[in-house]
Motif scaffolding. Structure first.
Motif, PDB file in Angstrom:
ATOM      1  N   ASP A   1       1.797 -19.897 -19.353  1.00  7.48           N
ATOM      2  CA  ASP A   1       1.912 -20.579 -18.060  1.00  7.48           C
ATOM      3  C   ASP A   1       2.711 -19.736 -17.074  1.00  7.48           C
ATOM      4  OD1 ASP A   1       0.533 -23.006 -18.693  1.00  7.48           O
ATOM      5  OD2 ASP A   1       2.291 -23.690 -19.801  1.00  7.48           O
ATOM      6  N   VAL A   2       3.821 -19.162 -17.548  1.00  7.81           N
ATOM      7  CA  VAL A   2       4.668 -18.341 -16.674  1.00  7.81           C
ATOM      8  C   VAL A   2       3.860 -17.190 -16.092  1.00  7.81           C
ATOM      9  CG1 VAL A   2       6.646 -16.772 -16.601  1.00  7.81           C
ATOM     10  CG2 VAL A   2       6.818 -18.947 -17.849  1.00  7.81           C
ATOM     11  N   ARG A   3       3.155 -16.496 -16.966  1.00 12.55           N
ATOM     12  CA  ARG A   3       2.344 -15.360 -16.488  1.00 12.55           C
ATOM     13  C   ARG A   3       1.294 -15.833 -15.488  1.00 12.55           C
ATOM     14  NH1 ARG A   3       2.624 -13.408 -22.159  1.00 12.55           N
ATOM     15  NH2 ARG A   3       3.994 -11.589 -22.185  1.00 12.55           N
ATOM     16  N   ASP A   4       0.661 -16.971 -15.781  1.00 14.46           N
ATOM     17  CA  ASP A   4      -0.402 -17.458 -14.911  1.00 14.46           C
ATOM     18  C   ASP A   4       0.141 -17.880 -13.552  1.00 14.46           C
ATOM     19  OD1 ASP A   4      -3.231 -18.027 -14.699  1.00 14.46           O
ATOM     20  OD2 ASP A   4      -2.692 -20.138 -14.650  1.00 14.46           O
ATOM     21  N   VAL A   5       1.315 -18.517 -13.537  1.00 15.90           N
ATOM     22  CA  VAL A   5       1.934 -18.908 -12.267  1.00 15.90           C
ATOM     23  C   VAL A   5       2.139 -17.687 -11.381  1.00 15.90           C
ATOM     24  CG1 VAL A   5       4.082 -19.725 -11.199  1.00 15.90           C
ATOM     25  CG2 VAL A   5       3.050 -21.031 -13.063  1.00 15.90           C
ATOM     26  N   TYR A   6       2.655 -16.623 -11.972  1.00 21.44           N
ATOM     27  CA  TYR A   6       2.955 -15.438 -11.156  1.00 21.44           C
ATOM     28  C   TYR A   6       1.706 -14.647 -10.796  1.00 21.44           C
ATOM     29  CZ  TYR A   6       7.953 -16.112 -11.165  1.00 21.44           C
ATOM     30  OH  TYR A   6       9.210 -16.616 -10.923  1.00 21.44           O
ATOM     31  N   ILE A   7       0.666 -14.681 -11.648  1.00 22.52           N
ATOM     32  CA  ILE A   7      -0.613 -14.070 -11.268  1.00 22.52           C
ATOM     33  C   ILE A   7      -1.174 -14.789 -10.040  1.00 22.52           C
ATOM     34  CG2 ILE A   7      -3.045 -13.868 -11.947  1.00 22.52           C
ATOM     35  CD1 ILE A   7      -2.034 -13.311 -14.802  1.00 22.52           C
ATOM     36  N   ALA A   8      -1.112 -16.118 -10.073  1.00 23.66           N
ATOM     37  CA  ALA A   8      -1.622 -16.900  -8.948  1.00 23.66           C
ATOM     38  C   ALA A   8      -0.780 -16.681  -7.697  1.00 23.66           C
ATOM     39  CB  ALA A   8      -1.656 -18.380  -9.318  1.00 23.66           C
ATOM     40  N   ARG A   9       0.534 -16.654  -7.864  1.00 28.07           N
ATOM     41  CA  ARG A   9       1.406 -16.405  -6.712  1.00 28.07           C
ATOM     42  C   ARG A   9       1.127 -15.043  -6.089  1.00 28.07           C
ATOM     43  NH1 ARG A   9       7.626 -17.069  -7.084  1.00 28.07           N
ATOM     44  NH2 ARG A   9       7.293 -16.187  -5.025  1.00 28.07           N
ATOM     45  N   LEU A  10       0.918 -14.043  -6.931  1.00 34.64           N
ATOM     46  CA  LEU A  10       0.637 -12.707  -6.405  1.00 34.64           C
ATOM     47  C   LEU A  10      -0.640 -12.727  -5.570  1.00 34.64           C
ATOM     48  CD1 LEU A  10       1.283  -9.674  -6.277  1.00 34.64           C
ATOM     49  CD2 LEU A  10      -0.011  -9.398  -8.414  1.00 34.64           C
ATOM     50  N   ALA A  11      -1.682 -13.380  -6.077  1.00 30.93           N
ATOM     51  CA  ALA A  11      -2.940 -13.445  -5.336  1.00 30.93           C
ATOM     52  C   ALA A  11      -2.756 -14.167  -3.998  1.00 30.93           C
ATOM     53  CB  ALA A  11      -4.001 -14.156  -6.178  1.00 30.93           C
ATOM     54  N   VAL A  12      -2.025 -15.294  -4.024  1.00 35.23           N
ATOM     55  CA  VAL A  12      -1.819 -16.070  -2.801  1.00 35.23           C
ATOM     56  C   VAL A  12      -0.986 -15.281  -1.792  1.00 35.23           C
ATOM     57  CG1 VAL A  12      -0.632 -18.099  -1.865  1.00 35.23           C
ATOM     58  CG2 VAL A  12      -2.116 -18.332  -3.859  1.00 35.23           C
ATOM     59  N   GLU A  13       0.099 -14.678  -2.238  1.00 33.06           N
ATOM     60  CA  GLU A  13       0.993 -14.001  -1.296  1.00 33.06           C
ATOM     61  C   GLU A  13       0.407 -12.691  -0.799  1.00 33.06           C
ATOM     62  OE1 GLU A  13       5.192 -14.166  -2.124  1.00 33.06           O
ATOM     63  OE2 GLU A  13       4.959 -16.022  -3.272  1.00 33.06           O
ATOM     64  N   GLN A  14      -0.343 -11.999  -1.637  1.00 36.81           N
ATOM     65  CA  GLN A  14      -1.036 -10.811  -1.128  1.00 36.81           C
ATOM     66  C   GLN A  14      -2.105 -11.220  -0.116  1.00 36.81           C
ATOM     67  OE1 GLN A  14      -2.398  -8.716  -4.651  1.00 36.81           O
ATOM     68  NE2 GLN A  14      -0.608  -7.389  -4.655  1.00 36.81           N
TER      69      GLN A  14
ATOM     70  N   LEU B   1       6.543 -16.799   4.249  1.00 39.50           N
ATOM     71  CA  LEU B   1       5.533 -15.740   4.238  1.00 39.50           C
ATOM     72  C   LEU B   1       4.123 -16.332   4.211  1.00 39.50           C
ATOM     73  CD1 LEU B   1       4.685 -12.729   3.915  1.00 39.50           C
ATOM     74  CD2 LEU B   1       4.856 -13.077   1.438  1.00 39.50           C
ATOM     75  N   VAL B   2       3.897 -17.276   3.313  1.00 33.85           N
ATOM     76  CA  VAL B   2       2.550 -17.833   3.178  1.00 33.85           C
ATOM     77  C   VAL B   2       2.196 -18.698   4.388  1.00 33.85           C
ATOM     78  CG1 VAL B   2       1.028 -19.255   1.770  1.00 33.85           C
ATOM     79  CG2 VAL B   2       2.667 -17.726   0.664  1.00 33.85           C
ATOM     80  N   ALA B   3       3.143 -19.505   4.860  1.00 35.72           N
ATOM     81  CA  ALA B   3       2.870 -20.368   6.015  1.00 35.72           C
ATOM     82  C   ALA B   3       2.487 -19.541   7.236  1.00 35.72           C
ATOM     83  CB  ALA B   3       4.078 -21.247   6.321  1.00 35.72           C
ATOM     84  N   ALA B   4       3.103 -18.360   7.368  1.00 37.65           N
ATOM     85  CA  ALA B   4       2.847 -17.511   8.530  1.00 37.65           C
ATOM     86  C   ALA B   4       1.432 -16.946   8.539  1.00 37.65           C
ATOM     87  CB  ALA B   4       3.860 -16.366   8.577  1.00 37.65           C
ATOM     88  N   SER B   5       0.732 -17.033   7.406  1.00 37.32           N
ATOM     89  CA  SER B   5      -0.645 -16.525   7.361  1.00 37.32           C
ATOM     90  C   SER B   5      -1.587 -17.393   8.179  1.00 37.32           C
ATOM     91  CB  SER B   5      -1.133 -16.480   5.913  1.00 37.32           C
ATOM     92  OG  SER B   5      -1.387 -17.794   5.424  1.00 37.32           O
ATOM     93  N   GLY B   6      -1.191 -18.649   8.414  1.00 37.91           N
ATOM     94  CA  GLY B   6      -2.040 -19.569   9.148  1.00 37.91           C
ATOM     95  C   GLY B   6      -3.123 -20.223   8.313  1.00 37.91           C
ATOM     96  N   SER B   7      -3.142 -19.959   6.999  1.00 35.54           N
ATOM     97  CA  SER B   7      -4.153 -20.547   6.125  1.00 35.54           C
ATOM     98  C   SER B   7      -3.607 -21.806   5.458  1.00 35.54           C
ATOM     99  CB  SER B   7      -4.576 -19.548   5.046  1.00 35.54           C
ATOM    100  OG  SER B   7      -5.344 -20.191   4.046  1.00 35.54           O
ATOM    101  N   PRO B   8      -4.135 -22.983   5.795  1.00 37.41           N
ATOM    102  CA  PRO B   8      -3.627 -24.206   5.170  1.00 37.41           C
ATOM    103  C   PRO B   8      -3.915 -24.251   3.676  1.00 37.41           C
ATOM    104  CG  PRO B   8      -5.552 -24.691   6.526  1.00 37.41           C
ATOM    105  CD  PRO B   8      -5.173 -23.276   6.806  1.00 37.41           C
ATOM    106  N   ARG B   9      -4.973 -23.631   3.226  1.00 38.21           N
ATOM    107  CA  ARG B   9      -5.298 -23.648   1.800  1.00 38.21           C
ATOM    108  C   ARG B   9      -4.345 -22.758   1.007  1.00 38.21           C
ATOM    109  NH1 ARG B   9      -9.546 -24.574   4.791  1.00 38.21           N
ATOM    110  NH2 ARG B   9     -10.998 -26.237   4.177  1.00 38.21           N
ATOM    111  N   LEU B  10      -4.048 -21.585   1.531  1.00 37.60           N
ATOM    112  CA  LEU B  10      -3.055 -20.745   0.865  1.00 37.60           C
ATOM    113  C   LEU B  10      -1.706 -21.451   0.821  1.00 37.60           C
ATOM    114  CD1 LEU B  10      -3.762 -17.140   2.230  1.00 37.60           C
ATOM    115  CD2 LEU B  10      -4.288 -18.054  -0.045  1.00 37.60           C
ATOM    116  N   ARG B  11      -1.372 -22.142   1.902  1.00 39.40           N
ATOM    117  CA  ARG B  11      -0.095 -22.847   1.936  1.00 39.40           C
ATOM    118  C   ARG B  11      -0.041 -23.962   0.902  1.00 39.40           C
ATOM    119  NH1 ARG B  11       3.104 -24.879   7.353  1.00 39.40           N
ATOM    120  NH2 ARG B  11       5.006 -25.534   6.281  1.00 39.40           N
ATOM    121  N   ARG B  12      -1.125 -24.728   0.761  1.00 44.55           N
ATOM    122  CA  ARG B  12      -1.151 -25.791  -0.236  1.00 44.55           C
ATOM    123  C   ARG B  12      -1.010 -25.223  -1.645  1.00 44.55           C
ATOM    124  NH1 ARG B  12      -5.286 -28.198   2.947  1.00 44.55           N
ATOM    125  NH2 ARG B  12      -6.900 -27.448   1.522  1.00 44.55           N
TER     126      ARG B  12
END
Length: 230
Positions: A85-98, A147-158
């Motif tokens: 789970d830990v690895r998956d959380v950070y894989i997902a976070r990396l994709a969202v924040e990139q 950082l994510v909110a500034a992208s303007g993408s509501p889906r990335l933010r959620r």
């Protein structure tokens, strides 16, 4: 128009289940409701001053978000994240924040976002200076949410909102292996500078290193041998 001529009107207040879900989410994030703990409906309803109906609806929302899980004939529990789970959380976070970083730099808002991140960085540095671990974690959370909110993408933010709560759950394993607060500030300064520099390849690399370091420390903490007594 609604049949019968009744018009929809703005709803100014969140529903009770949404408000209860927010409180439970914060309690999970802060560790007040610890991983693996069972949620007692009667006790929680009394503490929150609500009936069990809205509480049950709120808990179902958090089950859907992956923060709680239901065990047949046993009840509802806070999820206890394992190493996968830990690895998956950070894989997902990396994709969202990139993804957020790519949008920010593509629309030319890097300097303005860097200014906002600078404000979050100041809060992080202030918390580090006074040695307040809760404020430090809050400021870290706020930096990445900004950082994510500034992208303007509501889906990335959620997606980021849920992942950041799960991150706080992961970090409960990090208390003994967390980096020095000053090092954490430096890591986030590198992120701010990468946004300001406008080079996506650099930002992506810094984010990847930042996430990988966190995973290494969390997984290492979970697998570290228990010191012998005495």
């Amino acid at each position: 128009m609604i049949p019968g001529g009744g018009a929809l009107e703005p709803v100014n207040r969140e529903s009770t289940p949404a408000l209860v879900a927010d409180q439970l989410r914060r309690a999970i994030m802060r560790g007040t409701l610890a991983p693996g703990s069972q949620l007692g409906e009667v006790e929680l309803a009394g503490q929150l001053g609500v009936s069990r109906g809205p509480l049950r609806e709120a808990m179902q929302r958090l089950i859907a978000e992956g923060l709680l899980h239901s065990r047949r004939h046993r009840g509802i529990f806070v999820r206890d994240l394992d190493t996968d789970d830990v690895r998956d959380v950070y894989i997902a976070r990396l994709a969202v924040e990139q993804g957020a970083g790519r949008l920010i730099l593509a629309n030319g808002s890097g300097p303005e976002v860097a200014r906002l991140l600078g404000e979050a960085l100041t809060a992080l540095a202030d918390a580090a200076q006074v040695g307040d671990p809760v404020a430090l974690a809050d400021a870290d959370h706020a930096f990445h949410a900004t950082l994510v909110a500034a992208s303007g993408s509501p889906r990335l933010r959620r997606m980021a909102d849920g992942l950041l709560v799960e991150t706080r759950m992961c970090l409960s394993a990090l208390q003994s292996t967390a980096p020095p607060a000053e090092a954490l500030v430096d890591e986030h300064r590198l992120l701010r500078d990468a946004v300001l520099g406008g080079d996506f390849a650099r930002l992506a690399a810094v984010l990847e290193e930042h996430m990988a370091d966190a995973v290494d420390r969390i997984v290492g903490a979970r697998h570290a041998p228990t010191p012998a007594a005495g």
